[in-house]
Design a protein around this motif. Structure first.
Motif, PDB file in Angstrom:
ATOM      1  N   VAL A   1       0.849  -1.192   0.000  1.00  0.00           N
ATOM      2  CA  VAL A   1       0.000   0.000   0.000  1.00  0.00           C
ATOM      3  C   VAL A   1       0.885   1.243   0.000  1.00  0.00           C
ATOM      4  O   VAL A   1       2.051   1.195   0.392  1.00  0.00           O
ATOM      5  N   ALA A   2       0.308   2.354  -0.423  1.00  0.00           N
ATOM      6  CA  ALA A   2       1.024   3.625  -0.408  1.00  0.00           C
ATOM      7  C   ALA A   2       1.135   4.135   1.020  1.00  0.00           C
ATOM      8  O   ALA A   2       0.228   3.966   1.832  1.00  0.00           O
ATOM      9  N   VAL A   3       2.268   4.738   1.323  1.00  0.00           N
ATOM     10  CA  VAL A   3       2.475   5.325   2.638  1.00  0.00           C
ATOM     11  C   VAL A   3       1.600   6.577   2.767  1.00  0.00           C
ATOM     12  O   VAL A   3       1.537   7.400   1.863  1.00  0.00           O
ATOM     13  N   GLU A   4       0.919   6.705   3.897  1.00  0.00           N
ATOM     14  CA  GLU A   4       0.046   7.853   4.115  1.00  0.00           C
ATOM     15  C   GLU A   4       0.858   9.084   4.496  1.00  0.00           C
ATOM     16  O   GLU A   4       2.027   8.992   4.878  1.00  0.00           O
ATOM     17  N   ARG A   5       0.216  10.243   4.438  1.00  0.00           N
ATOM     18  CA  ARG A   5       0.907  11.511   4.691  1.00  0.00           C
ATOM     19  C   ARG A   5       1.585  11.523   6.060  1.00  0.00           C
ATOM     20  O   ARG A   5       2.701  11.993   6.216  1.00  0.00           O
ATOM     21  N   GLY A   6       0.898  11.006   7.054  1.00  0.00           N
ATOM     22  CA  GLY A   6       1.436  11.050   8.400  1.00  0.00           C
ATOM     23  C   GLY A   6       2.695  10.226   8.590  1.00  0.00           C
ATOM     24  O   GLY A   6       3.432  10.434   9.562  1.00  0.00           O
ATOM     25  N   GLU A   7       2.951   9.285   7.697  1.00  0.00           N
ATOM     26  CA  GLU A   7       4.127   8.418   7.789  1.00  0.00           C
ATOM     27  C   GLU A   7       5.221   8.830   6.816  1.00  0.00           C
ATOM     28  O   GLU A   7       6.282   8.202   6.766  1.00  0.00           O
ATOM     29  N   LEU A   8       4.974   9.877   6.052  1.00  0.00           N
ATOM     30  CA  LEU A   8       5.887  10.227   4.969  1.00  0.00           C
ATOM     31  C   LEU A   8       7.254  10.672   5.484  1.00  0.00           C
ATOM     32  O   LEU A   8       8.291  10.252   4.967  1.00  0.00           O
ATOM     33  N   GLU A   9       7.284  11.503   6.526  1.00  0.00           N
ATOM     34  CA  GLU A   9       8.548  12.007   7.040  1.00  0.00           C
ATOM     35  C   GLU A   9       9.398  10.869   7.612  1.00  0.00           C
ATOM     36  O   GLU A   9      10.616  10.813   7.383  1.00  0.00           O
ATOM     37  N   PHE A  10       8.759   9.964   8.359  1.00  0.00           N
ATOM     38  CA  PHE A  10       9.495   8.823   8.893  1.00  0.00           C
ATOM     39  C   PHE A  10      10.026   7.952   7.760  1.00  0.00           C
ATOM     40  O   PHE A  10      11.158   7.450   7.822  1.00  0.00           O
TER      41      PHE A  10
ATOM     42  N   PHE B   1       7.902   7.471  -5.090  1.00  0.00           N
ATOM     43  CA  PHE B   1       6.992   7.580  -3.954  1.00  0.00           C
ATOM     44  C   PHE B   1       7.248   6.404  -3.020  1.00  0.00           C
ATOM     45  O   PHE B   1       7.965   5.458  -3.351  1.00  0.00           O
ATOM     46  N   PHE B   2       6.654   6.465  -1.830  1.00  0.00           N
ATOM     47  CA  PHE B   2       6.899   5.454  -0.800  1.00  0.00           C
ATOM     48  C   PHE B   2       5.730   4.471  -0.705  1.00  0.00           C
ATOM     49  O   PHE B   2       4.572   4.853  -0.780  1.00  0.00           O
ATOM     50  N   MET B   3       6.110   3.209  -0.502  1.00  0.00           N
ATOM     51  CA  MET B   3       5.123   2.165  -0.246  1.00  0.00           C
ATOM     52  C   MET B   3       5.593   1.347   0.959  1.00  0.00           C
ATOM     53  O   MET B   3       6.752   1.433   1.374  1.00  0.00           O
ATOM     54  N   LYS B   4       4.687   0.541   1.506  1.00  0.00           N
ATOM     55  CA  LYS B   4       5.029  -0.365   2.597  1.00  0.00           C
ATOM     56  C   LYS B   4       4.266  -1.666   2.414  1.00  0.00           C
ATOM     57  O   LYS B   4       3.263  -1.724   1.691  1.00  0.00           O
ATOM     58  N   LEU B   5       4.756  -2.706   3.073  1.00  0.00           N
ATOM     59  CA  LEU B   5       4.100  -4.008   3.018  1.00  0.00           C
ATOM     60  C   LEU B   5       3.340  -4.220   4.319  1.00  0.00           C
ATOM     61  O   LEU B   5       3.936  -4.319   5.394  1.00  0.00           O
ATOM     62  N   ASN B   6       2.022  -4.269   4.225  1.00  0.00           N
ATOM     63  CA  ASN B   6       1.203  -4.621   5.380  1.00  0.00           C
ATOM     64  C   ASN B   6       1.228  -6.142   5.522  1.00  0.00           C
ATOM     65  O   ASN B   6       0.628  -6.860   4.718  1.00  0.00           O
ATOM     66  N   ILE B   7       1.907  -6.621   6.532  1.00  0.00           N
ATOM     67  CA  ILE B   7       2.210  -8.048   6.656  1.00  0.00           C
ATOM     68  C   ILE B   7       1.005  -8.842   7.139  1.00  0.00           C
ATOM     69  O   ILE B   7       0.344  -8.464   8.112  1.00  0.00           O
ATOM     70  N   LYS B   8       0.751  -9.955   6.463  1.00  0.00           N
ATOM     71  CA  LYS B   8      -0.317 -10.881   6.851  1.00  0.00           C
ATOM     72  C   LYS B   8       0.242 -12.218   7.325  1.00  0.00           C
ATOM     73  O   LYS B   8      -0.394 -12.932   8.091  1.00  0.00           O
TER      74      LYS B   8
END
Length: 280
Positions: free
Chosen positions: A215-224, A246-253
């Motif tokens: 998923v795309a990284v949300e605004r609140g996580e962008l600086e980190f 742009f930034f993405m992250k893996l939401n782990i299942k």
């Protein structure tokens, strides 16, 4: 300053029981111009802002021209000067990443499975991301790609892999269609397996696969995300802004680990996120 490389080729089977080693080396001079270029900081203001609603993110970040023109891009004649590519000062005009083997603690005990998983996720600089392909000839088939990753600053591990990606990447086109993905790390990236003469496929050379949704990284996580990625991969600051990174992250299942003989471990998410990659 010079960059030196040694190439080793091992030949076996020429005579039963014999093997031969051929060693060659080469070096390139890195010019003062390049060293000065390495110290130039990039403009972080050009990094595109991400939408808070990841559902609408795909529509605005992936125009039809990006997704549908793969064939046109591959068929278009290259405008890059071959001489420019082969120039040593161009090939090596980047800094080494900030994390070295010395920054990593020794591997965890093989019975500390959750901690081993977090260790691999935190100290790995890159991983192998598998997506479901949308390529015309291999639609629906798994497609693997290498990506630089970071789960946080060296002293602030989150366990959640972050990525800095361009819409031009083939894997991103796959993720637009299906966000499911698996990310694999290998302990072979470090020194342990090599120093102990353990093959990367040997169960003692730990491997970790994290599966979930990209998923795309949300605004609140962008600086980190910026600090996490750029501190571990400084060269990213200089990547071409025209690629719309742009930034993405893996939401782990699911967390899958093999680090010893006797089978694999399916580590509960709660145990995975509670574990620390650094505390013994």
């Amino acid at each position: 300053m010079r960059l030196n490389f040694i190439f080793v080729i091992i030949l076996g089977g020429l005579h039963h029981g014999d093997s031969y080693v051929i060693v060659n080396s080469m070096s390139w001079a890195v010019t003062a111009e390049v060293e000065e270029e390495l110290d130039t900081s990039s403009n972080e203001e050009t990094i595109p802002a991400l939408l808070e609603d990841t559902g609408s993110f795909w529509k605005q970040s992936y125009p039809a021209s990006v997704i549908n023109n793969d064939v046109e891009r591959s068929a278009a004649p290259s405008t890059v000067d071959a001489k420019q590519i082969l120039t040593p000062s161009r090939m090596f005009s980047y800094k080494r990443e900030a994390v070295s083997a010395a920054d990593s603690p020794p591997p965890q005990s093989h019975d500390e499975v959750a901690r081993t998983a977090r260790y691999l996720a935190h100290y790995s600089s890159w991983g192998f991301l598998a997506t479901i392909s949308t390529h015309e000839k291999i639609k629906g088939v798994p497609f693997g790609n290498i990506f630089a990753v970071s789960d946080g600053l060296l002293d602030n591990s989150t366990g959640i892999p972050l990525f800095y990606i361009t819409p031009m990447d083939s894997s991103v086109a796959d993720l637009v269609n299906n966000s499911s993905a698996s990310l694999t790390f290998s302990e072979a990236e470090g020194d342990y397996c090599r120093e102990n003469m353990v093959d990367p496929e040997d169960p003692r050379c730990a491997r970790l696969t994290l599966t979930g949704q990209m998923v795309a990284v949300e605004r609140g996580e962008l600086e980190f995300s910026k600090k996490a990625m750029f501190s571990r991969h400084p060269v990213m600051r200089k990547w071409p802004i025209t690629h719309n990174w742009f930034f993405m992250k893996l939401n782990i299942k699911q967390v899958w680990l093999q680090n010893w003989f006797g089978g694999v471990y399916m580590i509960p998410l709660e145990d995975y996120f509670k574990a620390s990659p650094t505390k013994f």
